[in-house]
Design a protein around this motif. Structure first.
Motif, PDB file in Angstrom:
ATOM      1  N   LEU A  12     -29.365  19.803 -17.178  1.00 55.27           N
ATOM      2  CA  LEU A  12     -29.109  20.548 -15.947  1.00 55.27           C
ATOM      3  C   LEU A  12     -29.195  22.050 -16.239  1.00 55.27           C
ATOM      4  O   LEU A  12     -28.594  22.531 -17.192  1.00 55.27           O
ATOM      5  N   PRO A  13     -29.938  22.795 -15.432  1.00 54.58           N
ATOM      6  CA  PRO A  13     -30.045  24.244 -15.651  1.00 54.58           C
ATOM      7  C   PRO A  13     -28.702  24.947 -15.471  1.00 54.58           C
ATOM      8  O   PRO A  13     -27.827  24.473 -14.740  1.00 54.58           O
ATOM      9  N   ILE A  55     -38.457  29.226 -10.012  1.00 54.80           N
ATOM     10  CA  ILE A  55     -39.588  29.605 -10.862  1.00 54.80           C
ATOM     11  C   ILE A  55     -40.027  31.030 -10.560  1.00 54.80           C
ATOM     12  O   ILE A  55     -40.296  31.825 -11.456  1.00 54.80           O
ATOM     13  N   ASP A  56     -40.066  31.372  -9.275  1.00 54.08           N
ATOM     14  CA  ASP A  56     -40.505  32.713  -8.890  1.00 54.08           C
ATOM     15  C   ASP A  56     -39.486  33.772  -9.281  1.00 54.08           C
ATOM     16  O   ASP A  56     -39.818  34.776  -9.913  1.00 54.08           O
ATOM     17  N   TYR A  57     -38.229  33.593  -8.875  1.00 55.13           N
ATOM     18  CA  TYR A  57     -37.297  34.696  -9.099  1.00 55.13           C
ATOM     19  C   TYR A  57     -36.840  34.813 -10.548  1.00 55.13           C
ATOM     20  O   TYR A  57     -36.323  35.854 -10.954  1.00 55.13           O
ATOM     21  N   SER A  92     -34.265  28.053 -16.864  1.00 55.68           N
ATOM     22  CA  SER A  92     -33.264  28.598 -17.773  1.00 55.68           C
ATOM     23  C   SER A  92     -33.295  30.122 -17.824  1.00 55.68           C
ATOM     24  O   SER A  92     -32.418  30.739 -18.396  1.00 55.68           O
ATOM     25  N   GLY A  93     -34.334  30.700 -17.230  1.00 58.88           N
ATOM     26  CA  GLY A  93     -34.511  32.136 -17.340  1.00 58.88           C
ATOM     27  C   GLY A  93     -35.455  32.510 -18.464  1.00 58.88           C
ATOM     28  O   GLY A  93     -35.680  33.681 -18.722  1.00 58.88           O
ATOM     29  N   LYS A  94     -36.044  31.507 -19.140  1.00 56.09           N
ATOM     30  CA  LYS A  94     -36.951  31.769 -20.254  1.00 56.09           C
ATOM     31  C   LYS A  94     -38.337  31.197 -19.955  1.00 56.09           C
ATOM     32  O   LYS A  94     -38.982  30.623 -20.815  1.00 56.09           O
ATOM     33  N   PHE A 144     -33.107  16.854 -13.012  1.00 56.70           N
ATOM     34  CA  PHE A 144     -32.279  17.634 -13.919  1.00 56.70           C
ATOM     35  C   PHE A 144     -30.829  17.194 -13.795  1.00 56.70           C
ATOM     36  O   PHE A 144     -30.336  16.953 -12.690  1.00 56.70           O
ATOM     37  N   GLY A 145     -30.144  17.082 -14.947  1.00 59.12           N
ATOM     38  CA  GLY A 145     -28.799  16.520 -14.956  1.00 59.12           C
ATOM     39  C   GLY A 145     -28.877  15.012 -14.802  1.00 59.12           C
ATOM     40  O   GLY A 145     -29.894  14.379 -15.114  1.00 59.12           O
TER      41      GLY A 145
END
Length: 326
Positions: free
Chosen positions: A268-269, A81-83, A323-325, A205-206
């Protein structure tokens, strides 16, 4: 009294390291820009004559007067979440921040230990992961900002050791849990604990068959301490080889908390590792270290910590998309 600089001092791992080195009789200089750290983690140290704190970003020039014996570089976002929220800062602290601290170590003739991660192995094709494995990492995927920052950190640290003769250490940290973790930071243990304490279903997840190996904070700190005090310069895995699937782990949390929540499943991410288990042969041989705290014992301790949090803190949540979003 020997002096040690600990960057990321107000974070989860950094604050526990401050405690350990204070207890060992060191003069501790804590440094943190507080982008993910929390001063509450170290406020109990402020009255001590053997502790000082600098609010500073190590990605900019770092200067400290006087002598310095050791540096522990733990300044970095450590949860997805942070990075994913601060990708540029994550890359800068692993590259520019490491470069600045290596320069400081050269100037002070100090020993420096850098905090790498099991994420340098990516989604591994070797199981369990040993230090000789080069990894399976996507540099352009959403997790690449963290993975590659740490891989660069290792490379430049070894370059300073080989080219300048700098006394260096590299620890590869596997999933670690304990008090002072943020419930909303997206990592597995606080995420599951927070959902259980709020009466929510646990999100996996997954299909939950992916594995992780969890290390209790006291064991992790002991391993880092022993590595710093050694003369070993190659990377060393510090983690607990007691591997479990995420689904099994979620079931453990439900049983521990005595709740009747269900497990719900989400996609899954991207680039999420399917297996994570450390080979700690090197740590056993070089450091005489292996974890002592069983997962059931450690989880009871950290559950007690999370239960003690205020209702307001328990209600803080972050969207765990990864997901990066975000």
């Amino acid at each position: 009294m020997k002096k040690i600089l600990i960057t990321g001092a107000a974070g989860f791992l950094g604050s526990h390291l401050c405690d350990r080195f204070i207890a060992e009789g060191y003069y501790v200089i804590g440094m943190d820009n507080l982008i993910t750290g929390d001063l509450r983690n170290i406020e109990h140290l402020f009255p001590l004559a053997s502790f000082e704190f600098h609010h500073h970003d190590v990605s900019t020039f770092v200067h400290l007067p006087g002598t310095l014996d050791y540096i522990l570089h733990f300044a970095s976002p450590a949860s997805p979440i942070d990075y994913l929220k601060i990708p540029i800062e994550t890359l800068k602290v692993g590259s520019l921040g490491t470069l600045n601290l290596l320069g400081l170590a050269m100037d002070k003739k100090a020993t420096i230990l850098v905090a790498s991660t099991s994420e340098v192995y990516g989604d591994p094709l070797v199981h369990p992961q040993n230090e000789e494995y080069y990894g399976n990492v996507s540099p352009v995927g959403p997790r690449g900002v963290y993975d590659e920052a740490k891989r660069f950190m290792e490379a430049i640290t070894m370059a300073y050791h080989r080219h300048h003769g700098l006394d260096t250490r590299i620890v590869r940290i596997f999933n670690t849990y304990g008090s002072r973790m943020r419930l909303n930071d997206g990592r597995v243990v606080p995420a599951f604990m927070g959902q259980a304490l709020r009466g929510e279903d646990l999100t996996v997840f997954g299909d939950g068959s992916q594995t992780r190996s969890f290390t209790y904070i006291d064991d992790q700190v002991e391993g880092i301490y022993r590595l710093l005090m050694s003369d070993y310069v190659e990377p060393v895995n510090i983690g607990n080889p007691d591997e479990t699937t995420i689904k099994e782990f979620a079931e453990e949390i439900i049983k521990l908390t005595g709740t009747d929540q269900k497990i719900i499943y989400r996609p899954l991410p991207k680039d999420d590792p399917l297996q994570r288990q450390p080979d700690i042969t090197r740590a056993k041989k070089v450091l005489g270290w292996e974890p002592k705290v069983k997962r059931a014992e450690g989880l009871k301790k950290v559950y007690g910590y999370f239960k003690s949090l205020s209702p307001e803190e328990l209600q803080k949540k972050e969207h765990r998309d990864f997901s990066g979003k975000l």
